[in-house]
Design an enzyme around this catalytic site. Structure first.
Site, mmCIF file in Angstrom:
data_model
loop_
_atom_site.group_PDB
_atom_site.id
_atom_site.type_symbol
_atom_site.label_atom_id
_atom_site.label_comp_id
_atom_site.label_asym_id
_atom_site.label_seq_id
_atom_site.Cartn_x
_atom_site.Cartn_y
_atom_site.Cartn_z
ATOM 1 N N HIS A 29 -1.344 21.758 37.880
ATOM 2 C CA HIS A 29 -1.290 22.187 39.281
ATOM 3 C C HIS A 29 0.150 22.250 39.736
ATOM 4 O O HIS A 29 1.035 21.584 39.189
ATOM 5 C CB HIS A 29 -2.114 21.248 40.182
ATOM 6 C CG HIS A 29 -1.451 19.928 40.463
ATOM 7 N ND1 HIS A 29 -0.565 19.730 41.502
ATOM 8 C CD2 HIS A 29 -1.561 18.715 39.842
ATOM 9 C CE1 HIS A 29 -0.159 18.468 41.519
ATOM 10 N NE2 HIS A 29 -0.745 17.837 40.516
ATOM 11 N N CYS A 30 0.384 23.110 40.727
ATOM 12 C CA CYS A 30 1.693 23.184 41.363
ATOM 13 C C CYS A 30 1.540 22.692 42.795
ATOM 14 O O CYS A 30 0.678 21.863 43.089
ATOM 15 C CB CYS A 30 2.239 24.609 41.300
ATOM 16 S SG CYS A 30 1.214 25.828 42.138
ATOM 17 N N MET A 31 2.335 23.197 43.715
ATOM 18 C CA MET A 31 2.277 22.729 45.091
ATOM 19 C C MET A 31 0.953 23.058 45.773
ATOM 20 O O MET A 31 0.442 22.266 46.564
ATOM 21 C CB MET A 31 3.423 23.370 45.895
ATOM 22 C CG MET A 31 4.760 22.723 45.669
ATOM 23 S SD MET A 31 4.802 21.046 46.287
ATOM 24 C CE MET A 31 4.438 21.347 48.018
ATOM 25 N N THR A 32 0.383 24.224 45.455
ATOM 26 C CA THR A 32 -0.799 24.675 46.194
ATOM 27 C C THR A 32 -1.962 25.082 45.310
ATOM 28 O O THR A 32 -3.061 25.258 45.807
ATOM 29 C CB THR A 32 -0.443 25.892 47.076
ATOM 30 O OG1 THR A 32 0.026 26.958 46.233
ATOM 31 C CG2 THR A 32 0.640 25.542 48.087
ATOM 32 N N ARG A 33 -1.749 25.253 44.000
ATOM 33 C CA ARG A 33 -2.765 25.872 43.154
ATOM 34 C C ARG A 33 -3.196 24.978 42.001
ATOM 35 O O ARG A 33 -2.369 24.294 41.390
ATOM 36 C CB ARG A 33 -2.251 27.187 42.568
ATOM 37 C CG ARG A 33 -1.717 28.158 43.577
ATOM 38 C CD ARG A 33 -1.173 29.400 42.874
ATOM 39 N NE ARG A 33 -0.445 30.259 43.798
ATOM 40 C CZ ARG A 33 0.147 31.387 43.445
ATOM 41 N NH1 ARG A 33 0.094 31.793 42.199
ATOM 42 N NH2 ARG A 33 0.787 32.112 44.337
#
Length: 535
Positions: A29-33
């Site tokens: 995962h990244c910041m939003t996804r």
């Protein structure tokens, strides 16, 4: 429902819709996804995923990405990983729910979201086309660079907020006994960021991560101050993240060469030694100096650009950022942001680029008012708007403006005016920067920093957002729709109960009273699917 149960329920709802545990190859995962590597893309039920309350949208790139928003994704991902492990251990994954039989009555949401679904389909087609275009060696290299820095963003954000809090306390002369501790917390990560960059670089390029970190650690070791290179004494940290990236890439190639030629019996001793020795010598007597010069040039150029052409530069940067995202070129900015943060304490580019999201929000609001009869698109906008205000723009981009075509261009216009506003104040001497990368929109407020106090910085950034909202709205409201496009989409897509019953429980085919069928009678104006290519 407790927060933990809610996150687990979200993960449990997502898993069968991506083909079950057996179809999941990788999870990140990244910041939003939530980013998933999938064995079989055809097993994913896109529409059912988009219908989940917690899902803001989906993006298909090198991985299948489910937009959950900041904070939520970090809580859902561990639950999802746990469910995948349980599913693999217990039994084969469940298949996605079967499609309804032809005679079954569709749900109310399926019937009422026809126009929004058509837009989503167009957006998915554009994304697929863009994905194919972005699969060039250069853009794949940029994606690797992005994968190196994205895992560092949470630490950058946390340390950035602490740095802002510490600066506020120092300026107010509050808690003098606490501020040194806060300064250590804020600065510790940045002092060693080169090590983390080296570790991630080696991992991304197929080497041993710890060897990449070991070579990069040379750059921040205090003892390099006793070494001369190119006629000058080196300083700890010289070359920064760019030097660390180059050193770790070199270490990967040296390591791979050693693995190929060193006998297996000696590999465990010789390969790590030669990797650190050869890469370390090149780093000390070459890369640190070269990368240091490049880093200094980046900082000097950024300052010169905004000091001399602030308004014009901001206008161009704010207006072109969304097209850069579409082309995959925005990833090249990540090392530049990080270098500026390392040098100056903040990046002056991110607040300007964040104005692109403001233009997108203004454009979406204009679409909402220009299509008063199209409840499905209006529902999509209402559900995606809060995320857009917080800097998560994918649902508005891929669900509304991009497939419509012209509103995407007018959104860029809004971003240009917002960027020009912030750039103008930079030109006048009021620097606005961000102490971390990742967030934008309203979520960037806690990370703002500048040279004239926090109040001035917040006011300028907030003013830029307001200009972006207004410019994006006005440009889209007055120039975002041609007559044909407006006639096609400004129609009610809500069938009456009697109409549904008369058609056997299915949606009626479009008729002359509900506007022309976009698939059979395309708008003679600009093709929405081609709009981004012409931006």
């Amino acid at each position: 429902m407790a927060t933990e149960d809610k996150n687990r329920a979200t993960a449990a709802a997502i898993l069968p819709l991506v083909g079950g545990a057996a179809n999941v190859a990788s999870i990140a995962h990244c910041m939003t996804r939530l980013r998933l590597g999938l064995h079989d893309r055809s097993l994913v039920d896109d529409e059912a995923l988009k219908a989940l309350p917690a899902v803001m949208g989906v993006v298909e790139d090198d991985t299948y990405q489910i937009v959950l928003g900041p904070g939520t994704v970090a809580r859902v991902t561990p639950e999802f990983e746990h469910l995948v492990e349980e599913g693999r251990a217990a039994a084969p994954a469940a298949s996605p729910a079967p499609a309804p039989a032809p005679g079954d009555a569709p749900s109310a949401s399926a019937v009422s979201a026809v126009s929004a679904d058509e837009l989503a389909a167009q957006g998915a087609a554009i994304k697929a086309q863009q994905k194919a275009k972005n699969a060039t060696p250069f853009k794949l290299f940029l994606r690797k660079i992005a994968n190196i820095f994205v895992p560092l963003i949470p630490a950058l954000i946390g340390c950035g907020i602490i740095a802002g809090l510490n600066g506020l306390l120092v300026n107010l002369e509050w808690l003098p006994a606490v501020t040194p501790a806060l300064a250590a917390m804020a600065s510790g990560f940045m002092a060693l960021i080169a090590v983390f960059v080296g570790y991630n670089t080696a991992k991304e390029f197929g080497g041993t991560p710890i060897l990449g970190g070991a070579v990069a650690a040379i750059i921040v070791f205090p003892g390099v101050a006793n070494i001369d290179a190119f006629g000058q004494t080196l300083s700890p940290g010289q070359g920064g993240v760019l030097g660390a990236l180059g050193a770790a890439v070199l270490a990967v190639y040296v390591e791979k060469w050693c693995r190929r030629w060193v006998p297996e019996a000696l590999d465990v001793l010789v390969t790590p030694t030669l990797t650190v020795l050869i890469s370390g010598l090149v780093t000390i007597f070459g890369l640190m100096y070269v990368a240091g010069e490049v880093s200094s040039a980046i900082g000097t150029f950024a300052d010169w650009l905004l000091s001399n052409g602030g308004a014009g530069a901001g206008f161009v940067l704010g207006g072109l950022f969304l097209p850069l995202v579409m082309l995959g070129l925005h990833q090249a900015l990540i090392p530049i942001h990080t270098t500026l943060i390392e040098q100056q304490g903040y990046t002056v580019l991110l607040p300007i680029l964040a104005m692109a999201g403001a233009g997108q929000v203004g454009a979406a609001v204009a679409v909402y008012f220009r299509l008063p009869r199209n409840e499905s698109i209006r529902r999509t906008i209402k559900s995606a708007l809060p995320a857009g205000l917080l800097g998560v723009g994918e649902p508005l981009i891929y669900g509304v403006s991009l497939p419509l075509g012209r509103p995407f261009i007018t959104a860029c216009v809004g971003g240009a005016f917002g960027g020009g506003f912030v750039g103008l104040f930079n030109q006048l001497g009021d620097t606005v920067g961000s102490t971390a990368i990742g967030p934008s929109g309203w979520a960037l407020f806690p990370l703002l920093d500048g040279n004239h106090g926090l109040g001035s910085t917040i006011a300028i950034y907030g003013g830029g957002l307001l200009v972006g909202y207004v410019a994006g709205f006005l440009a889209t409201y007055f120039f975002g729709f041609g007559k044909e496009l407006l006639a096609e989409f400004n129609v009610s897509q809500e069938p009456t109960p009697s109409t549904v019953a008369a058609t056997g429980g299915t949606s009626p085919a479009p008729t002359a009273t509900t506007g022309p069928d976009h698939r059979d009678h395309p708008d003679p104006g600009p093709d929405p699917a081609k709009a981004p290519a012409g931006v």
